[in-house]
Design a protein around this motif. Structure first.
Motif, PDB file in Angstrom:
ATOM      1  N   SER A  29      40.161  52.930  44.554  1.00 15.85           N
ATOM      2  CA  SER A  29      39.410  51.590  43.860  1.00 15.85           C
ATOM      3  C   SER A  29      39.521  50.467  45.209  1.00 15.85           C
ATOM      4  CB  SER A  29      40.107  51.278  42.693  1.00 15.85           C
ATOM      5  OG  SER A  29      39.910  52.119  41.756  1.00 15.85           O
ATOM      6  N   THR A  30      38.617  49.799  45.321  1.00 13.94           N
ATOM      7  CA  THR A  30      38.631  48.656  46.029  1.00 13.94           C
ATOM      8  C   THR A  30      38.756  47.295  45.216  1.00 13.94           C
ATOM      9  OG1 THR A  30      36.111  48.612  46.567  1.00 13.94           O
ATOM     10  CG2 THR A  30      37.538  49.913  48.211  1.00 13.94           C
ATOM     11  N   TYR A  31      39.249  46.465  45.826  1.00 13.91           N
ATOM     12  CA  TYR A  31      39.315  45.069  45.188  1.00 13.91           C
ATOM     13  C   TYR A  31      39.411  43.986  46.399  1.00 13.91           C
ATOM     14  CZ  TYR A  31      44.473  45.492  45.837  1.00 13.91           C
ATOM     15  OH  TYR A  31      45.656  45.582  46.342  1.00 13.91           O
ATOM     16  N   GLY A  32      39.216  42.768  45.988  1.00  9.31           N
ATOM     17  CA  GLY A  32      39.243  41.560  46.941  1.00  9.31           C
ATOM     18  C   GLY A  32      38.236  40.894  46.706  1.00  9.31           C
ATOM     19  N   SER A  33      38.160  39.779  47.360  1.00  7.24           N
ATOM     20  CA  SER A  33      36.966  38.803  47.571  1.00  7.24           C
ATOM     21  C   SER A  33      37.113  37.988  48.641  1.00  7.24           C
ATOM     22  CB  SER A  33      37.317  37.830  46.284  1.00  7.24           C
ATOM     23  OG  SER A  33      36.526  36.661  46.280  1.00  7.24           O
ATOM     24  N   PRO A  34      35.762  37.661  49.283  1.00  7.32           N
ATOM     25  CA  PRO A  34      35.731  36.653  50.391  1.00  7.32           C
ATOM     26  C   PRO A  34      36.340  35.098  50.196  1.00  7.32           C
ATOM     27  CG  PRO A  34      33.691  37.001  49.425  1.00  7.32           C
ATOM     28  CD  PRO A  34      34.508  37.765  48.758  1.00  7.32           C
ATOM     29  N   GLU A  35      36.318  34.896  48.837  1.00 11.36           N
ATOM     30  CA  GLU A  35      37.058  33.655  48.556  1.00 11.36           C
ATOM     31  C   GLU A  35      38.634  33.665  48.214  1.00 11.36           C
ATOM     32  OE1 GLU A  35      34.985  31.146  48.647  1.00 11.36           O
ATOM     33  OE2 GLU A  35      33.320  32.657  48.765  1.00 11.36           O
ATOM     34  N   SER A  36      39.142  34.856  48.591  1.00 11.09           N
ATOM     35  CA  SER A  36      40.478  35.042  48.307  1.00 11.09           C
ATOM     36  C   SER A  36      41.276  33.744  49.098  1.00 11.09           C
ATOM     37  CB  SER A  36      41.085  36.238  48.789  1.00 11.09           C
ATOM     38  OG  SER A  36      42.137  36.516  48.851  1.00 11.09           O
TER      39      SER A  36
END
Length: 91
Positions: free
Chosen positions: A63-70
């Protein structure tokens, strides 16, 4: 330290921890690049999977997760790898 050495060290650490717990399932998060350029991480991710599977584990899910707003400066995107032991005996 080059990526190859880093991957080998990481694989050794996570699989040793999994064996120490005598568990049948373990997971690990692997930093990857921005999904728009994730192809750059594919060989490294494949190497991790191959090495862990070579030590008696089978990849069960990714599964992938994350955000450019991290707020994390390093890897904003990760792959969660879940492995299951191929050993069928008593733990």
């Amino acid at each position: 330290m080059n990526e190859q050495t880093h991957v080998a060290d990481w694989v050794s650490t996570v699989t040793a921890e999994a064996r120490a717990t005598r568990g049948r399932v373990f997971s690990a998060s692997v930093p990857i690049s921005d999904p728009a350029s994730a192809f750059a991480s594919e060989p490294l991710l494949a190497q991790v999977i191959d090495q862990v599977e070579g030590q008696g584990w089978r990849l069960e899910s990714v599964s992938t997760y994350g955000s450019p707003e991290s707020s994390y400066a390093a890897a904003q995107f990760c792959a969660l790898l879940v492995f299951r032991s191929t050993y069928k005996g008593l733990v």
